[in-house]
Write a protein that holds these residues in place. Structure first.
Motif, PDB file in Angstrom:
ATOM      1  N   MET A   1       0.833  -1.205   0.000  1.00 14.77           N
ATOM      2  CA  MET A   1       0.000   0.000   0.000  1.00 14.77           C
ATOM      3  C   MET A   1       0.866   1.253   0.000  1.00 14.77           C
ATOM      4  O   MET A   1       0.619   2.197  -0.742  1.00 14.77           O
ATOM      5  N   TYR A   2       1.909   1.228   0.823  1.00 15.55           N
ATOM      6  CA  TYR A   2       2.805   2.387   0.924  1.00 15.55           C
ATOM      7  C   TYR A   2       3.497   2.626  -0.411  1.00 15.55           C
ATOM      8  O   TYR A   2       3.620   3.768  -0.876  1.00 15.55           O
ATOM      9  N   ASP A   3       3.919   1.530  -1.044  1.00 22.50           N
ATOM     10  CA  ASP A   3       4.576   1.650  -2.349  1.00 22.50           C
ATOM     11  C   ASP A   3       3.629   2.308  -3.352  1.00 22.50           C
ATOM     12  O   ASP A   3       4.029   3.198  -4.119  1.00 22.50           O
ATOM     13  N   SER A  35       5.674  12.729   1.490  1.00 24.52           N
ATOM     14  CA  SER A  35       6.409  13.674   2.337  1.00 24.52           C
ATOM     15  C   SER A  35       7.375  12.904   3.243  1.00 24.52           C
ATOM     16  O   SER A  35       8.528  13.311   3.449  1.00 24.52           O
ATOM     17  N   ASN A  36       6.927  11.755   3.764  1.00 28.28           N
ATOM     18  CA  ASN A  36       7.810  10.927   4.594  1.00 28.28           C
ATOM     19  C   ASN A  36       8.994  10.417   3.778  1.00 28.28           C
ATOM     20  O   ASN A  36      10.138  10.451   4.220  1.00 28.28           O
ATOM     21  N   ARG A  37       8.695   9.943   2.578  1.00 21.84           N
ATOM     22  CA  ARG A  37       9.762   9.372   1.751  1.00 21.84           C
ATOM     23  C   ARG A  37      10.779  10.454   1.346  1.00 21.84           C
ATOM     24  O   ARG A  37      11.980  10.213   1.296  1.00 21.84           O
ATOM     25  N   ALA A  38      10.279  11.654   1.083  1.00 23.68           N
ATOM     26  CA  ALA A  38      11.176  12.761   0.712  1.00 23.68           C
ATOM     27  C   ALA A  38      12.027  13.172   1.919  1.00 23.68           C
ATOM     28  O   ALA A  38      13.211  13.496   1.776  1.00 23.68           O
ATOM     29  N   LEU A  58      15.491  -0.171   9.533  1.00 20.61           N
ATOM     30  CA  LEU A  58      14.525  -1.023  10.230  1.00 20.61           C
ATOM     31  C   LEU A  58      13.110  -0.767   9.700  1.00 20.61           C
ATOM     32  O   LEU A  58      12.605   0.341   9.811  1.00 20.61           O
ATOM     33  N   GLY A  59      12.491  -1.800   9.143  1.00 22.67           N
ATOM     34  CA  GLY A  59      11.175  -1.618   8.524  1.00 22.67           C
ATOM     35  C   GLY A  59      11.346  -0.902   7.210  1.00 22.67           C
ATOM     36  O   GLY A  59      10.756   0.138   6.948  1.00 22.67           O
ATOM     37  N   SER A  60      12.177  -1.497   6.349  1.00 23.58           N
ATOM     38  CA  SER A  60      12.612  -0.809   5.122  1.00 23.58           C
ATOM     39  C   SER A  60      11.549  -0.803   4.035  1.00 23.58           C
ATOM     40  O   SER A  60      11.587   0.036   3.146  1.00 23.58           O
ATOM     41  N   GLY A  61      10.601  -1.740   4.082  1.00 24.95           N
ATOM     42  CA  GLY A  61       9.552  -1.793   3.071  1.00 24.95           C
ATOM     43  C   GLY A  61      10.067  -2.318   1.741  1.00 24.95           C
ATOM     44  O   GLY A  61      11.126  -2.934   1.655  1.00 24.95           O
ATOM     45  N   ILE A  62       9.295  -2.024   0.701  1.00 25.51           N
ATOM     46  CA  ILE A  62       9.650  -2.480  -0.650  1.00 25.51           C
ATOM     47  C   ILE A  62      10.567  -1.441  -1.286  1.00 25.51           C
ATOM     48  O   ILE A  62      10.258  -0.249  -1.250  1.00 25.51           O
ATOM     49  N   VAL A  84      16.011  -4.262   6.734  1.00 30.93           N
ATOM     50  CA  VAL A  84      15.368  -5.234   7.619  1.00 30.93           C
ATOM     51  C   VAL A  84      13.849  -5.080   7.510  1.00 30.93           C
ATOM     52  O   VAL A  84      13.330  -3.968   7.659  1.00 30.93           O
ATOM     53  N   ASP A  85      13.169  -6.166   7.238  1.00 28.93           N
ATOM     54  CA  ASP A  85      11.699  -6.120   7.230  1.00 28.93           C
ATOM     55  C   ASP A  85      11.175  -7.503   7.612  1.00 28.93           C
ATOM     56  O   ASP A  85      11.844  -8.515   7.382  1.00 28.93           O
ATOM     57  N   ASN A  86      10.005  -7.531   8.200  1.00 31.39           N
ATOM     58  CA  ASN A  86       9.448  -8.825   8.612  1.00 31.39           C
ATOM     59  C   ASN A  86       8.296  -9.255   7.719  1.00 31.39           C
ATOM     60  O   ASN A  86       7.636 -10.249   7.993  1.00 31.39           O
ATOM     61  N   GLU A  87       8.065  -8.491   6.666  1.00 33.91           N
ATOM     62  CA  GLU A  87       6.915  -8.790   5.816  1.00 33.91           C
ATOM     63  C   GLU A  87       7.436  -9.527   4.589  1.00 33.91           C
ATOM     64  O   GLU A  87       8.277  -9.010   3.850  1.00 33.91           O
ATOM     65  N   ALA A 109      13.489 -10.239   9.247  1.00 30.19           N
ATOM     66  CA  ALA A 109      13.428 -10.382  10.708  1.00 30.19           C
ATOM     67  C   ALA A 109      12.476  -9.360  11.280  1.00 30.19           C
ATOM     68  O   ALA A 109      12.220  -8.319  10.673  1.00 30.19           O
ATOM     69  N   ASP A 110      11.997  -9.674  12.466  1.00 28.02           N
ATOM     70  CA  ASP A 110      11.252  -8.702  13.245  1.00 28.02           C
ATOM     71  C   ASP A 110      12.290  -7.796  13.895  1.00 28.02           C
ATOM     72  O   ASP A 110      13.192  -8.279  14.577  1.00 28.02           O
ATOM     73  N   MET A 111      12.165  -6.497  13.663  1.00 30.58           N
ATOM     74  CA  MET A 111      13.203  -5.581  14.181  1.00 30.58           C
ATOM     75  C   MET A 111      13.301  -5.610  15.698  1.00 30.58           C
ATOM     76  O   MET A 111      14.312  -5.215  16.264  1.00 30.58           O
ATOM     77  N   ARG A 112      12.234  -6.108  16.360  1.00 26.86           N
ATOM     78  CA  ARG A 112      12.287  -6.207  17.833  1.00 26.86           C
ATOM     79  C   ARG A 112      13.290  -7.256  18.286  1.00 26.86           C
ATOM     80  O   ARG A 112      13.733  -7.232  19.421  1.00 26.86           O
ATOM     81  N   MET A 137      14.675   4.557  11.265  1.00 30.99           N
ATOM     82  CA  MET A 137      13.391   4.046  11.774  1.00 30.99           C
ATOM     83  C   MET A 137      12.309   4.989  11.250  1.00 30.99           C
ATOM     84  O   MET A 137      11.733   5.767  11.996  1.00 30.99           O
ATOM     85  N   THR A 138      12.093   4.941   9.932  1.00 27.46           N
ATOM     86  CA  THR A 138      11.108   5.861   9.359  1.00 27.46           C
ATOM     87  C   THR A 138       9.839   5.099   9.022  1.00 27.46           C
ATOM     88  O   THR A 138       9.876   4.055   8.388  1.00 27.46           O
ATOM     89  N   ALA A 139       8.741   5.653   9.479  1.00 29.99           N
ATOM     90  CA  ALA A 139       7.413   5.071   9.240  1.00 29.99           C
ATOM     91  C   ALA A 139       7.381   3.589   9.580  1.00 29.99           C
ATOM     92  O   ALA A 139       6.755   2.802   8.868  1.00 29.99           O
TER      93      ALA A 139
HETATM   94  C1  LIG Z   1       5.416   2.229   5.680  1.00 31.67           C
HETATM   95  S1  LIG Z   1       6.764   1.123   5.422  1.00 31.67           S
HETATM   96  C2  LIG Z   1       8.118   2.244   5.629  1.00 31.67           C
HETATM   97  C3  LIG Z   1       9.199   2.068   4.618  1.00 31.67           C
HETATM   98  C4  LIG Z   1      10.404   2.994   4.779  1.00 31.67           C
HETATM   99  N1  LIG Z   1      11.015   2.844   6.079  1.00 31.67           N
HETATM  100  C5  LIG Z   1      10.055   4.455   4.534  1.00 31.67           C
HETATM  101  O1  LIG Z   1      10.019   5.249   5.470  1.00 31.67           O
HETATM  102  O2  LIG Z   1       9.838   4.830   3.372  1.00 31.67           O
HETATM  103  C6  LIG Z   1       6.831   0.204   6.977  1.00 31.67           C
HETATM  104  C7  LIG Z   1       7.525  -1.139   6.895  1.00 31.67           C
HETATM  105  O3  LIG Z   1       7.784  -1.598   8.240  1.00 31.67           O
HETATM  106  C8  LIG Z   1       7.672  -2.999   8.242  1.00 31.67           C
HETATM  107  N2  LIG Z   1       7.497  -3.504   9.621  1.00 31.67           N
HETATM  108  C9  LIG Z   1       6.410  -3.366  10.418  1.00 31.67           C
HETATM  109  N3  LIG Z   1       6.643  -3.983  11.601  1.00 31.67           N
HETATM  110  C10 LIG Z   1       7.889  -4.509  11.537  1.00 31.67           C
HETATM  111  C11 LIG Z   1       8.683  -5.273  12.448  1.00 31.67           C
HETATM  112  N4  LIG Z   1       8.227  -5.607  13.666  1.00 31.67           N
HETATM  113  N5  LIG Z   1       9.929  -5.667  12.066  1.00 31.67           N
HETATM  114  C12 LIG Z   1      10.390  -5.336  10.823  1.00 31.67           C
HETATM  115  N6  LIG Z   1       9.678  -4.616   9.921  1.00 31.67           N
HETATM  116  C13 LIG Z   1       8.448  -4.208  10.272  1.00 31.67           C
HETATM  117  C14 LIG Z   1       6.462  -3.261   7.347  1.00 31.67           C
HETATM  118  O4  LIG Z   1       6.466  -4.593   6.870  1.00 31.67           O
HETATM  119  C15 LIG Z   1       6.677  -2.223   6.247  1.00 31.67           C
HETATM  120  O5  LIG Z   1       7.377  -2.782   5.155  1.00 31.67           O
END
Ligand SMILES: C[S@@+](CC[C@H](N)C(=O)[O-])C[C@H]1O[C@@H](n2cnc3c(N)ncnc32)[C@H](O)[C@@H]1O
Length: 251
Positions: A1-3, A35-38, A58-62, A84-87, A109-112, A137-139
């Motif tokens: 969705m974010y992509d 705006s977040n991505r920029a 952490l939570g890098s997305g696609i 790092v992403d857990n999805e 991995a789960d970033m936790r 640690m963005t979004a």
């Molecule tokens: C909205 S995207 C943000 C992408 C990028 N960081 C940015 O700011 O453009 C959030 C990502 O965080 C990942 N995420 C959520 N919980 C997570 C967790 N516990 N461990 C790792 N990734 C996680 C989601 O799968 C998703 O791909």
């Protein structure tokens, strides 16, 4: 969705359908995501200009549009990035898109699970914790529902960083007098039925994530107010921003 929201090409019909439903509730959601991505791009370039050449995202997305390693390499071409992403879909896409790239690695991995992330062979190969790191640690932190757990996790990563490291943070907030307040609430409610649901937090909580670090100017602000590219003055409370963002440095 974010992509889909930020205009990427790595999304499926179901992502587009849900994103469109979210846009119906909050028509400026796409502007908020962009705006977040920029902000992320400007923040990574700032880190690189300060000499940071390795990143833990952490939570890098696609990977989409411009990825973090491409942003950093505009300034320092030898920059290394661990995503790092857990999805699993995000990870599969990352592997497909970035698999052959040198100096770039993907950790599912789960970033936790901080120890698992750090001990992962990809992290060990690419990152040197004796040198400054850009911790991104963005979004993503707002996907952790337990505030104490999220804060403790951020503190643990921070404690491992060498001096000169930078932390880049953006986090959803409802702690603002914005006209999108109720609409954002509706979108956040909607995310409860998705794989990751979002938890907005107060300005104080978000600022505390960066405790002990030197906050870079202009501090914790709406993403579009963080060192905007354009000389055009930015409204103090841009109507489309639903996050707070900052970059801070470890002395
Ligand atoms: C909205 S995207 C943000 C992408 C990028 N960081 C940015 O700011 O453009 C959030 C990502 O965080 C990942 N995420 C959520 N919980 C997570 C967790 N516990 N461990 C790792 N990734 C996680 C989601 O799968 C998703 O791909």
């Amino acid at each position: 969705m974010y992509d889909y929201l930020i205009g990427g090409a790595c999304n499926f019909a179901v992502d587009r359908e849900w994103a469109e439903r979210a846009i119906e509730r909050m028509p400026w959601l796409r502007a908020a995501a962009r705006s977040n991505r920029a902000f992320l791009r400007r923040a990574v370039i700032t880190c690189a200009e300060a000499g940071v050449r390795q990143y833990l995202d952490l939570g890098s997305g696609i990977p989409t549009g411009e990825s973090v390693h491409q942003m950093a390499r505009r300034v320092l071409p030898d920059s290394r990035v661990v995503y790092v992403d857990n999805e699993e879909v995000a990870v599969a896409h990352s592997m497909l898109t970035l698999g052959g790239e040198t100096g770039v690695g993907i950790v599912e991995a789960d970033m936790r699970h901080v120890t698992a992330v750090l001990r992962n062979p990809v992290t060990r190969r690419l990152l040197n914790f004796e040198e400054p790191i850009g911790l991104l640690m963005t979004a993503s932190l707002y996907y952790l529902p337990d505030a104490d757990e999220a804060a403790a996790m951020a503190a643990r990563y921070k404690s491992l960083l060498a001096p000169g490291s930078h932390v880049v943070l953006s986090h959803t907030t409802l702690d603002q007098r914005q006209r999108d307040m109720l609409e954002l609430g509706a979108v956040l409610e909607m995310t409860k039925s998705l794989t990751s649901s979002a938890t907005p937090r107060s300005r104080e909580w978000i600022a505390a994530v960066l405790d002990g670090l030197e906050m870079l100017d202009p501090g914790l602000v709406y993403p579009s107010c963080w060192r905007p590219d354009s000389a055009r003055p930015v409204d103090d409370t841009p109507w489309h921003d639903s996050m707070l963002a900052a970059v801070a440095r470890k002395a």
